[in-house]
Write a protein that holds these residues in place. Sequence first.
Motif, short mmCIF file in Angstrom:
data_model
loop_
_atom_site.label_atom_id
_atom_site.label_comp_id
_atom_site.label_asym_id
_atom_site.label_seq_id
_atom_site.Cartn_x
_atom_site.Cartn_y
_atom_site.Cartn_z
N SER A 1 30.84 7.43 42.44
CA SER A 1 31.75 7.06 41.36
C SER A 1 30.97 7.05 40.05
N VAL A 2 31.70 6.94 38.96
CA VAL A 2 31.07 6.89 37.65
C VAL A 2 30.06 5.74 37.59
N GLY A 3 30.48 4.59 38.08
CA GLY A 3 29.59 3.42 38.07
C GLY A 3 28.32 3.67 38.87
N LEU B 1 35.02 3.36 35.53
CA LEU B 1 33.85 3.18 36.39
C LEU B 1 34.10 3.52 37.86
N ASP B 2 35.35 3.41 38.31
CA ASP B 2 35.62 3.65 39.73
C ASP B 2 36.01 5.08 40.04
N ARG B 3 36.15 5.90 39.01
CA ARG B 3 36.57 7.28 39.26
C ARG B 3 35.40 8.14 39.69
N ARG B 4 35.77 9.26 40.33
CA ARG B 4 34.77 10.28 40.63
C ARG B 4 34.60 11.19 39.41
N PRO B 5 33.41 11.77 39.23
CA PRO B 5 33.22 12.68 38.08
C PRO B 5 34.25 13.80 38.03
N SER B 6 34.70 14.25 39.21
CA SER B 6 35.64 15.38 39.22
C SER B 6 36.97 15.00 38.56
N ALA B 7 37.23 13.70 38.42
CA ALA B 7 38.50 13.27 37.83
C ALA B 7 38.33 12.91 36.36
N LEU B 8 37.28 13.45 35.73
CA LEU B 8 37.05 13.13 34.32
C LEU B 8 37.16 14.39 33.46
N SER B 9 37.42 14.18 32.18
CA SER B 9 37.40 15.31 31.24
C SER B 9 35.96 15.62 30.86
N GLY C 1 34.43 15.61 28.00
CA GLY C 1 33.82 14.62 27.12
C GLY C 1 33.45 13.35 27.85
N GLN C 2 34.30 12.97 28.80
CA GLN C 2 34.01 11.76 29.58
C GLN C 2 32.79 11.98 30.47
N ARG C 3 32.72 13.16 31.10
CA ARG C 3 31.55 13.46 31.93
C ARG C 3 30.28 13.40 31.09
N GLN C 4 30.39 13.95 29.89
CA GLN C 4 29.25 13.95 28.99
C GLN C 4 28.79 12.52 28.73
N ARG C 5 29.74 11.63 28.55
CA ARG C 5 29.38 10.24 28.28
C ARG C 5 28.76 9.57 29.50
N VAL C 6 29.23 9.97 30.69
CA VAL C 6 28.62 9.41 31.91
C VAL C 6 27.15 9.84 31.98
N ALA C 7 26.92 11.13 31.71
CA ALA C 7 25.55 11.63 31.75
C ALA C 7 24.67 10.89 30.75
N LEU C 8 25.25 10.63 29.59
CA LEU C 8 24.54 9.90 28.54
C LEU C 8 24.23 8.48 29.00
N ALA C 9 25.23 7.85 29.59
CA ALA C 9 25.07 6.47 30.05
C ALA C 9 24.00 6.39 31.13
N ARG C 10 24.01 7.37 32.05
CA ARG C 10 23.02 7.36 33.12
C ARG C 10 21.61 7.51 32.54
N ALA C 11 21.52 8.25 31.44
CA ALA C 11 20.20 8.47 30.84
C ALA C 11 19.71 7.23 30.11
#
Lengths: 291, 352
Positions: free
Chosen positions: B91-93, B127-135, B137-147
Amino acid sequence: MRDSALKWGLLAPAILISIAMLFYPIGRSFWYSLHDWNLTISPQLGPFIGLDNYVRLLTDDPQFWHSVWVSCVFSFFSVFTTIVVSMLMALLLQGSRQLEINVRSILVLAFAMSPALVGISWRFLLAPEFGAADAVIGWIFPRWADVPILADTSTAMVALVLVDVWHWAPYFMLTFIGALASLPQETIEAGQIDGAGRFRIFFGIVLPQLKGVLAIAILLKTIFSIKMLEQVITMTSGGPGSETSTVPHKVYETAFKFYDFGYAAAMAYFLAAAMLVLAMIYSRMLFGGQK
Amino acid sequence: MASVELDGIGKKFGDVVGVATQSMTIHDGEFMVFLGPSGCGKTTTMRMIAGLLEPSEGRVLVDGEDVTYDAPKDRDIAMVFQNYGLYPHMSVGENIGYPLKVRGLSKADRKAQIQDVAERVELTQLLDRRPSALSGGQRQRVALARAIVRRPKVFLMDEPLSNLDAQLRVSMRAEIKHLQQEMGITTVYVTHDQIEALTLADRIVIMQKGVIQQLGTPEEIYNTPANLFVANFIGSPSMNLINGSLENGIFTAPGGVHVPLKDSSQKNRANVVLGIRPEDMSVCDAVGAMISGVLYNSEMTGDAVFATIDVGEARVCARGDRHLRFQKAQKVGFDLDLDYVHLFDGKSGARL
Ligand SMILES: Nc1ncnc2c1ncn2[C@@H]1O[C@H](COP(=O)(O)OP(=O)(O)OP(=O)(O)O)[C@@H](O)[C@H]1O
Ligand SMILES: [Mg+2]
């Protein structure tokens, strides 16, 4: 109306062939399973006895249940070992260096051999008097130097399983190499950057992404293991005693050694029912479930 | 927080030179952008910093410590990949928390920190979604957050915005800049978009064919390009380049180009290239202008009019007042702002 005539017209050959080659024999053997028909007594179909064969099978045949147990043991170990070994081989040989490509092609030869040939080859290789593999094993493990591997209770099943692994591992190795190659490389690199070690990356990032492929591989191999017959016939003939007599072998023996056709047909149907369930799960996994 | 030093680093792929031997220092807390055309070696250089690629020569130092042969996981460097590199089965989280999990943080600690970064990049609802269910821009932000979740020493980003649409790119750009300044993390950012480079960077490295062409602040790069490649690469529309000769402090070129240079100490040269940006010229009467020619084309962009004229073999473009209007085949003159005239050697391309 015309459309539908054309449709059926085009389908007709396939349907006819299926009926002649598939449904007729299947239906016919089911019909046999409802009769008491022993070829040693008469070439004519014997008397109709309803479900008596099935009742006997389920309630009064410990030998049959022994073969079910043997099949389960064989399948469990051969599936497990094949999957693990082929995955290790895939990890080792997934690259594209010349050496890896060559080794891969050689390994696939094992899979290209017909199962009966595999069985016969290994029977010779493992023969106590002149088998090369037998000699090597005896040399490495002196304990087993004097054990006739295919005729000993403690080793016959092990040999059967390992030869099956030897036969099938290259095929699943190729499957896994394909799956590994289609994995997004970035997820693995992200894992490295995020601080995961090799094992963690494999178990935490690679394996979960291979879940679908792995499930299908396990199911397929289970089907192959349950119906495996040739190596039993050519290597051990179900022996020693009936230690390695799997269900297909039991069916084979009943039909072609004891000529008890009606009863053998009932056994085969029992096996077919189990296979049908697995096959249905398999096709469900392949074609459905992609939400 | 850390400085990164590349000391004589280079990478060859067989016979192909990916990155030629080069050195540079990225200061503590600096936002460094690698800019250059496709295939110039930006990614290769970045991957050597990350440890995903072993250099053929030279050393990588982080805070003065040699990490050339350390595994990526031992460098405390975070990276945002071009295609995000999110874990599809988490999940995103879980994605955001993975670096923390690997480092053995307890679940409660992880949760708090995930929540914290998620708020920063506005992902708390997802936070509970899978990356495949994101746009995208949202995926980009997840990658940023993970970094950023583990506050790494160095932050690497390889064309992180190239998969986004123009509007989102602008807003994510601002977001990245804001985050970087707030956290003060040394950042290396790869792009081939010059606007991105100019707006984000403290300093820019311009590369071509594996060789650094210039390293400097956006102002330096824009105002004093080190050679013809940089002059031509930066700016939109790009700098006008006119081949001519220099004599007694006066630049002349075919078509009646006549530019008296401010700096009259330049020695005479037969083969010189004069560079001038469209916005450093003014449109004037053709008679007596430094450059004049027949109008080739004029374009209204809303806030300005760009006029292009034919001068000898060259085609020169100038930015003029938005109320200017031209007639077909009209004679037009340009005057140059002599403070912003660039001269380059015609042969080597180096700035004079
Ligand atoms: N694994 C490889 N094998 C051979 N050549 C490579 C390899 N990786 C990169 N190269 C070469 O090295 C050079 C630099 O590549 P690099 O990926 O660093 O370019 P880049 O600046 O990131 O370009 P882009 O903007 O297209 O991403 C290119 O000429 C490329 O062909
Ligand atoms: Mg790149």
